[in-house]
Design a protein around this motif. Structure first.
Motif, PDB file in Angstrom:
ATOM      1  N   GLU A 194      10.103   9.046  12.721  1.00 11.01           N
ATOM      2  CA  GLU A 194      10.665   9.799  11.595  1.00 11.01           C
ATOM      3  C   GLU A 194      10.954   8.885  10.404  1.00 11.01           C
ATOM      4  N   ARG A 195      11.510   7.699  10.736  1.00 14.29           N
ATOM      5  CA  ARG A 195      11.940   6.755   9.713  1.00 14.29           C
ATOM      6  C   ARG A 195      11.640   5.363  10.188  1.00 14.29           C
ATOM      7  N   VAL A 196      11.092   4.535   9.315  1.00 17.07           N
ATOM      8  CA  VAL A 196      10.810   3.162   9.711  1.00 17.07           C
ATOM      9  C   VAL A 196      11.237   2.260   8.549  1.00 17.07           C
ATOM     10  N   THR A 197      11.789   1.088   8.858  1.00 15.45           N
ATOM     11  CA  THR A 197      12.240   0.201   7.781  1.00 15.45           C
ATOM     12  C   THR A 197      11.035  -0.537   7.183  1.00 15.45           C
ATOM     13  N   TYR A 198      11.224  -1.070   5.970  1.00 18.21           N
ATOM     14  CA  TYR A 198      10.143  -1.830   5.339  1.00 18.21           C
ATOM     15  C   TYR A 198       9.704  -2.993   6.254  1.00 18.21           C
ATOM     16  N   GLU A 199      10.695  -3.667   6.863  1.00 10.23           N
ATOM     17  CA  GLU A 199      10.353  -4.841   7.693  1.00 10.23           C
ATOM     18  C   GLU A 199       9.476  -4.460   8.879  1.00 10.23           C
ATOM     19  N   GLU A 200       9.868  -3.376   9.552  1.00  9.73           N
ATOM     20  CA  GLU A 200       9.075  -2.964  10.715  1.00  9.73           C
ATOM     21  C   GLU A 200       7.666  -2.563  10.286  1.00  9.73           C
ATOM     22  N   MET A 201       7.609  -1.820   9.175  1.00 13.78           N
ATOM     23  CA  MET A 201       6.298  -1.361   8.697  1.00 13.78           C
ATOM     24  C   MET A 201       5.441  -2.535   8.258  1.00 13.78           C
TER      25      MET A 201
END
Ligand code: ADP
Ligand code: ASP
Ligand code: MG
Length: 433
Positions: A194-201
């Motif tokens: 649903e939601r992913v942080t910039y770092e993870e992406m």
């Protein structure tokens, strides 16, 4: 009223019918009262087809000419899309990267955006018209030549325009419903995030999850552009790329949950089939050899990923050094190393393009040795041999044979309980090329 940047990938505009379908969606967004800027990719697999065509002419086409050739793909789709929108009674105008004010450096084939001057785009939307921009291209002020931003670069065009125009959101429309815990073409029961942080992406994209181009994520993080990855084939909400790791830890969590808060958070499993491995065999094990080898490799313009040096055999004092790099960088690198074989004194070179890389991405990997044990165990149970390993704070990567990569991804996905109970993810279109 919002300012929305929408980007449509190649599989969303693969033929006239799809272009008309997308045009309807854009016209609706405009009629709902939004200012709309659209970035469009080349139709279907056009870019690959143009590259194949160039390869039939010459094995090493001049980069400047290749860039002019490739930008033609996006110019076809932008004009057709503008026609389709006008046909629906909504005014639309198309612009090349140059006309849209995307200024880049002069590195053909992987140019970086150095400035965005979207005055014509601003002018167009201020008149209530839709601006369509050709993705993946810009112009270098050094020579006034057109440049391309590297494969998947339309994502970067969209995010850069969203930042330059201070858009409310950058919507990336593609052929799956968002970012999943693995490529749904390989793991049908992957779960939508649903939601992913910039770092993870960033880490997922850097590890091969091509749903967003790496540079677009870097850009979005730097300028704080909220990105919404979703399907152009459905109305479903997709994945929001926003925020940082800190946001995932709930500051109001009741005490006693600290341990749980520090548990590793797995984002997903990415895979990459685009790399090759070069082994320099029989390198004299004395100081300075690795430095010399990688000077030569850097001189050839290669982007190195993993490096492994074996312990030297006591009897011979020789060691082997293996590294992985993009397949496209391999011919120049092999040639450069062959040229210094006499000077460095290594025995031979081995080249292997039948490798695959699997990466498990998530926060808190390094401090949890159990994570690697579980990953290696899953591969052992699936009978898959590991050829190289590298770890970082938020990623563990392994190299396997290319033909066991899909099985490896599925095994690891299951082992980390990422499989969805809600049925199979939909892949709406595209060839996966
Ligand atoms: P577009 O033409 O819209 O730019 P791409 O082919 O570049 O689309 O990217 C979308 C594809 O990315 C999907 O069809 C899917 O196969 C692939 N993909 C790889 N990893 C992931 C992931 N983790 N989540 C979603 N899609 C992924
Ligand atoms: N058409 C280009 C490519 O295929 C750019 C893009 O689609 O993002 O890489
Ligand atoms: Mg893409």
């Amino acid at each position: 009223m919002a300012l929305v940047v929408q980007k449509y990938g190649g599989s969303s505009v693969s033929d006239a019918h799809s272009i008309k379908r997308v045009a309807k969606r854009i016209a609706e967004a405009r009629r709902a009262g939004n200012d709309v800027v659209v970035v469009v990719s080349a139709m279907g697999d056009t870019t690959d087809e143009l590259l194949d065509l160039a390869a039939q002419i010459t094995p090493l086409p001049p980069q400047r000419e290749l860039d002019i050739l490739l930008t033609a793909g996006e110019r076809i789709s932008m004009s057709l899309l503008a026609m389709a929108i006008n046909n629906l009674g909504v005014k639309a105008k198309s612009f090349t990267g140059q006309q849209a004010g995307l200024i880049t450096d002069a590195v053909h084939g992987r140019a970086r955006i150095v400035d965005v001057v979207p005055s014509r785009i601003r002018e167009t939307i201020s008149k209530g018209q839709v601006a369509i921009v050709a993705g993946f291209q810009g112009v270098t002020t050094d020579t006034n030549d057109v440049t391309t931003l590297g494969r998947g670069g339309s994502d970067t065009t969209a995010v850069a325009l969203a930042a330059g125009l201070q858009a409310d959101v950058c919507e990336i429309y593609t052929d799956v419903d968002g970012v999943f815990t693995a490529d749904p073409r390989i793991v049908p029961n992957a779960r939508k995030i649903e939601r992913v942080t910039y770092e993870e992406m960033l880490e997922l994209a850097a590890s091969g999850a091509k749903v967003l181009a790496l540079r677009s994520v870097e850009y979005a993080r730097r300028y704080g552009v909220p990105v919404h990855v979703r399907s152009s084939f459905s109305g479903a909400t997709g994945t929001l790329v926003v925020g940082t790791y800190g946001d995932r830890i709930d500051p109001n969590a009741p005490s006693g949950e600290e341990e749980q808060m520090e548990a590793p958070i797995i984002s997903g499993v990415a895979h990459d089939r685009s790399e090759a491995k070069i082994t320099v065999v029989g390198v004299p094990d004395v100081p300075g050899m690795a430095a010399r080898i990688f000077e030569v490799v850097a001189g050839a313009g290669a982007n190195i990923d993993m490096i492994v040096q074996n312990v030297s055999a006591a009897a011979t004092g020789l060691t082997d050094i293996s590294f992985t790099l993009p397949q496209g960088d391999s011919p120049a690198t092999m040639a450069a190393l062959t040229a210094v074989q006499g000077e460095i004194g290594f025995a031979s070179l081995q080249f292997d393009d039948q490798i695959g890389k699997l990466s498990l991405v998530g926060a808190g990997m390094k401090s949890h040795p159990g994570v690697s044990a579980r990953l290696f165990g899953a591969l052992r149970d699936a009978g898959i041999n590991i050829e190289m390993i590298s770890t970082s704070e938020i990623r563990i990567s392994v190299v396997t044979r290319a033909d066991s990569l899909d099985d490896a991804v599925r095994a690891v996905h299951t082992a980390f309980d990422l499989d969805s109970a809600e049925g199979e993810a939909v892949v709406y279109a595209g060839t996966g090329r």
